[in-house]
Design an enzyme around this catalytic site. Structure first.
Site, PDB file in Angstrom:
ATOM      1  N   TYR A  80      -5.702 -16.601  19.426  1.00 15.35           N
ATOM      2  CA  TYR A  80      -4.718 -17.487  18.885  1.00 15.35           C
ATOM      3  C   TYR A  80      -4.434 -18.178  20.230  1.00 15.35           C
ATOM      4  O   TYR A  80      -4.463 -19.633  20.053  1.00 15.35           O
ATOM      5  CB  TYR A  80      -3.597 -16.955  18.332  1.00 15.35           C
ATOM      6  CG  TYR A  80      -2.559 -17.888  17.985  1.00 15.35           C
ATOM      7  CD1 TYR A  80      -2.594 -18.657  17.124  1.00 15.35           C
ATOM      8  CD2 TYR A  80      -1.213 -18.055  18.840  1.00 15.35           C
ATOM      9  CE1 TYR A  80      -1.488 -19.437  16.487  1.00 15.35           C
ATOM     10  CE2 TYR A  80      -0.318 -19.063  18.400  1.00 15.35           C
ATOM     11  CZ  TYR A  80      -0.419 -19.686  17.219  1.00 15.35           C
ATOM     12  OH  TYR A  80       0.431 -20.498  17.017  1.00 15.35           O
ATOM     13  N   SER A 107       0.845 -24.784  20.382  1.00 14.18           N
ATOM     14  CA  SER A 107       1.806 -23.772  20.584  1.00 14.18           C
ATOM     15  C   SER A 107       2.080 -23.465  22.124  1.00 14.18           C
ATOM     16  O   SER A 107       1.036 -23.914  22.959  1.00 14.18           O
ATOM     17  CB  SER A 107       1.265 -22.357  20.083  1.00 14.18           C
ATOM     18  OG  SER A 107       1.760 -21.102  20.349  1.00 14.18           O
TER      19      SER A 107
END
Length: 258
Positions: A165, A148
């Site tokens: 995350y 990501s």
């Protein structure tokens, strides 16, 4: 070899984790269109069944296996079943992921562990299993990790805090580099795609909280679409990427360029 042959995946089997919806299903469509037999894993059987029916309606050979990357003891047995029932795995797309939004000082430890177990530990264990059972014995393979842009940078302060995350995806970025170096002389390439903001179930909360901030910070001034990841995924899974390894490639509308 022609370009068509370089991209052809006929006769190859691709395992896609978290493949029942979102980016995983989009990647399954791309690989299946170019001839791969796709195998999807995810936690929810009904979503897998729907994804399988969808892929078969497109003429794609698809198999589904329920599994939870957050349950370490179940991972290798699922891979063993796939190899026995479908055949050796040529391509592994590590797409499954978990996220959690909370200010760092309020972030629950169990939520931190959930994100790490799926995004890092589970990714490691399934990669290890596929390498051991399929790729290393055959001397070839493609591993594509879905990282990501959150693993490449911090968040805009106007957006929700997602420390676990971001940390986990940063780990995936360097996991990709380190494993690529280790596997480089073994016929196995390892690369990562770092998506920006795509409208999926996982990003629903983030987009609801700060879509305008995201668009303002994205040079292309739009979110990713259903087609934006497919070309790169196909490239990295095919023979066309034989000399590409250890790369973390952002697909983000230019976010990481500014």
């Amino acid at each position: 070899m022609s370009l068509k042959e370089l991209f052809d995946l006929s006769g190859q089997t691709a395992l896609i984790t978290g493949g029942s919806r979102g980016l995983g299903l989009q990647i399954a469509e791309a690989l299946g269109e170019y001839g791969a037999t796709v195998v999807l894993t995810a936690r929810k059987q009904h979503e897998l069944d729907e994804a399988q029916a969808h892929l078969r309606s497109l003429g794609i050979t698809a198999h589904v296996y329920a599994g939870d990357l957050g349950a370490p003891d179940t991972i290798d047995p699922v891979v063993e079943r796939i190899v026995q029932e479908v055949g050796p795995i040529d391509i592994l797309v590590n797409n499954a992921g978990a996220t959690w939004g909370a200010p760092t000082v309020d972030h629950p430890l169990d939520a931190w562990m959930k994100v790490m177990n799926v995004n890092v530990n589970g990714l490691f264990l399934i990669t290890q299993s596929v390498l051991r059972r399929s790729m290393l014995p055959r001397g070839r393979g493609r591993v594509v990790n879905i990282a990501s842009v959150a693993g490449l940078r911090g968040n805009d302060p106007r957006m929700a805090a997602t420390l676990a995350y971001n940390t986990s995806k940063g780990a995936v970025v360097n996991f990709t580099r380190a494993l690529a170096a280790e596997m480089a002389d073994k016929g196995i390439t390892v690369n990562a795609i770092c998506p920006g903001y795509f409208p999926t179930k996982m990003t629903k909360g983030t987009l609801a909280y700060g879509e305008q901030a995201i668009l303002e910070h994205t040079p292309m001034r739009r979110l990713g679409t259903d087609a934006d990841l497919k070309g790169l995924a196909l490239l990295l899974c095919s023979g066309a990427s034989a000399y590409i390894t250890g790369q973390n490639i952002a697909v983000d509308g230019g976010i990481t360029s500014v």
